[in-house]
Design an enzyme around this catalytic site. Sequence first.
Site, PDB file in Angstrom:
ATOM      1  N   SER A 125     -11.896 -17.676  19.714  1.00  0.00           N
ATOM      2  CA  SER A 125     -10.960 -16.549  19.775  1.00  0.00           C
ATOM      3  C   SER A 125     -10.124 -16.591  21.042  1.00  0.00           C
ATOM      4  CB  SER A 125     -11.771 -15.251  19.746  1.00  0.00           C
ATOM      5  OG  SER A 125     -10.970 -14.166  20.129  1.00  0.00           O
ATOM      6  N   TYR A 150     -18.031  -9.789  23.052  1.00  0.00           N
ATOM      7  CA  TYR A 150     -17.483 -10.619  21.983  1.00  0.00           C
ATOM      8  C   TYR A 150     -16.816 -11.879  22.563  1.00  0.00           C
ATOM      9  CZ  TYR A 150     -14.196 -12.142  18.387  1.00  0.00           C
ATOM     10  OH  TYR A 150     -13.468 -12.902  17.499  1.00  0.00           O
TER      11      TYR A 150
HETATM   12  N1  LIG Z   1      -9.068 -11.850  12.557  1.00  0.00           N
HETATM   13  C1  LIG Z   1      -8.727 -12.209  13.797  1.00  0.00           C
HETATM   14  O1  LIG Z   1      -7.681 -11.812  14.311  1.00  0.00           O
HETATM   15  C2  LIG Z   1      -9.620 -13.124  14.598  1.00  0.00           C
HETATM   16  C3  LIG Z   1      -9.205 -13.483  15.888  1.00  0.00           C
HETATM   17  C4  LIG Z   1     -10.003 -14.327  16.634  1.00  0.00           C
HETATM   18  C5  LIG Z   1     -11.171 -14.831  16.104  1.00  0.00           C
HETATM   19  N2  LIG Z   1     -11.567 -14.461  14.857  1.00  0.00           N
HETATM   20  C6  LIG Z   1     -12.822 -15.034  14.339  1.00  0.00           C
HETATM   21  O2  LIG Z   1     -12.591 -15.570  13.040  1.00  0.00           O
HETATM   22  C7  LIG Z   1     -13.762 -15.419  12.233  1.00  0.00           C
HETATM   23  C8  LIG Z   1     -13.427 -14.688  10.946  1.00  0.00           C
HETATM   24  O3  LIG Z   1     -12.894 -13.399  11.276  1.00  0.00           O
HETATM   25  P1  LIG Z   1     -12.375 -12.361  10.203  1.00  0.00           P
HETATM   26  O4  LIG Z   1     -11.240 -11.632  10.790  1.00  0.00           O
HETATM   27  O5  LIG Z   1     -12.229 -13.036   8.889  1.00  0.00           O
HETATM   28  O6  LIG Z   1     -13.628 -11.350  10.164  1.00  0.00           O
HETATM   29  P2  LIG Z   1     -14.399 -10.700   8.919  1.00  0.00           P
HETATM   30  O7  LIG Z   1     -15.309  -9.673   9.505  1.00  0.00           O
HETATM   31  O8  LIG Z   1     -13.439 -10.271   7.881  1.00  0.00           O
HETATM   32  O9  LIG Z   1     -15.259 -11.909   8.348  1.00  0.00           O
HETATM   33  C9  LIG Z   1     -16.530 -12.280   8.830  1.00  0.00           C
HETATM   34  C10 LIG Z   1     -17.476 -12.414   7.638  1.00  0.00           C
HETATM   35  O10 LIG Z   1     -18.744 -12.843   8.131  1.00  0.00           O
HETATM   36  C11 LIG Z   1     -19.756 -12.174   7.411  1.00  0.00           C
HETATM   37  N3  LIG Z   1     -20.974 -12.109   8.206  1.00  0.00           N
HETATM   38  C12 LIG Z   1     -21.188 -11.370   9.332  1.00  0.00           C
HETATM   39  N4  LIG Z   1     -22.445 -11.539   9.752  1.00  0.00           N
HETATM   40  C13 LIG Z   1     -23.052 -12.399   8.880  1.00  0.00           C
HETATM   41  C14 LIG Z   1     -24.354 -12.932   8.786  1.00  0.00           C
HETATM   42  N5  LIG Z   1     -25.296 -12.614   9.680  1.00  0.00           N
HETATM   43  N6  LIG Z   1     -24.631 -13.778   7.773  1.00  0.00           N
HETATM   44  C15 LIG Z   1     -23.669 -14.096   6.848  1.00  0.00           C
HETATM   45  N7  LIG Z   1     -22.415 -13.600   6.886  1.00  0.00           N
HETATM   46  C16 LIG Z   1     -22.107 -12.762   7.905  1.00  0.00           C
HETATM   47  C17 LIG Z   1     -19.184 -10.784   7.145  1.00  0.00           C
HETATM   48  O11 LIG Z   1     -19.815 -10.130   6.052  1.00  0.00           O
HETATM   49  C18 LIG Z   1     -17.707 -11.089   6.901  1.00  0.00           C
HETATM   50  O12 LIG Z   1     -17.444 -11.223   5.521  1.00  0.00           O
HETATM   51  C19 LIG Z   1     -14.778 -14.700  13.109  1.00  0.00           C
HETATM   52  O13 LIG Z   1     -15.619 -15.664  13.703  1.00  0.00           O
HETATM   53  C20 LIG Z   1     -13.931 -14.023  14.155  1.00  0.00           C
HETATM   54  O14 LIG Z   1     -14.644 -13.788  15.344  1.00  0.00           O
HETATM   55  C21 LIG Z   1     -10.811 -13.617  14.089  1.00  0.00           C
END
Ligand SMILES: NC(=O)c1ccc[n+]([C@@H]2O[C@H](COP(=O)([O-])OP(=O)(O)OC[C@H]3O[C@@H](n4cnc5c(N)ncnc54)[C@H](O)[C@@H]3O)[C@@H](O)[C@H]2O)c1
Length: 315
Positions: A125, A150
Amino acid sequence: MKVFLTGCAGFIGYHTTLRLLERGDQVIGIDNVSPYYDPKLKERRLELLNDKRGFTFVRGDILDRPLVAETMKGVDRVCHLAALAGVRYSFEHPEEYISINIEGFFNILDEARKQEIAGMIYASSSSVYGGNTKLPSSEEDRVDDQLSLYGMNKKDNELMAHTYHHLYGFPVTGLRFFTVYGPWGRPDMALFLFTDALLNDRPLQIFGEGKMQRDFTYIDDIVSGIVASIDKNYPEEIFNLGCGRQEELMDYVKVIEESCGREAKKEFLPMQPGDVRASLADISKAKKMLGFEPKTTIREGVPKFVEWYREYYGV
Ligand SMILES: NC(=O)c1ccc[n+]([C@@H]2O[C@H](COP(=O)([O-])OP(=O)(O)OC[C@H]3O[C@@H](n4cnc5c(N)ncnc54)[C@H](O)[C@@H]3O)[C@@H](O)[C@H]2O)c1
């Protein structure tokens, strides 16, 4: 290719799975449909994926090591996106972050290495840049001043991946995403919150008194970067995946207002702990090594989200 993808019911995981399936890859997706935000949205994404050829869904937790070991067998790549992804929630639930974002990450990395999978791509991130105010942020900049648990988790993931590459030669690529937005986006992120408030006649809560700048990255562009990383499978790299443009938060709000066809009531609030005032990605490395070319501006991307929101919620 057969890809083991964690977090397939999530925002980025859903779109990445779709793209992989569309080009003929097989995806074994795991997700525990965690209640961090409305599980109905995740179930709906899963329904759409379940209709596609090449998709196998495993409902389960990345903390369940025997399940991870069983479902990862025989895949060509691991794409690890599952995490607790919100900055603010980490203040109230630190133990969950340590468990899912650190232990969970370890489970996936260690199992992939043991099974000698050809490579792992994982989500980091822009939060790793934290208090480093130099902009644009480059992969070579110092990342030792995280402002939230985070951000610290993601930095920890990068270190763990680096160590595994050093010890075992295991191929790892970390992707630092910059504020991803688009249809099926997360309900805890600004675009969703603002659109939801605006269309339901509530005031927009705008933090940092509106004086923040962000590099907003459209979901389709992010997915192109993820898929290119899966294909290249470099021995060990970190890439910024951003749009490479800095937008004023209030311009973003203006585009949302235009897309919704109405003006918002606004409530200006101070910066929240853990937030940074500005983000901007230097994406020259991803351009050169991944052929990453983000195309979508907020003027094109925001209306697509609003259109999806209106249709999904019938507003
Ligand atoms: N969306 C953004 O702007 C952004 C920015 C930087 C980094 N990220 C990273 O990208 C990745 C995806 O983010 P996102 O926005 O799609 O988030 P999101 O919350 O929509 O997706 C994460 C998924 O992981 C699943 N999950 C959580 N804990 C779990 C577990 N213990 N076992 C199995 N599944 C589990 C959740 O149910 C969810 O569906 C993450 O690692 C996040 O930190 C996202």
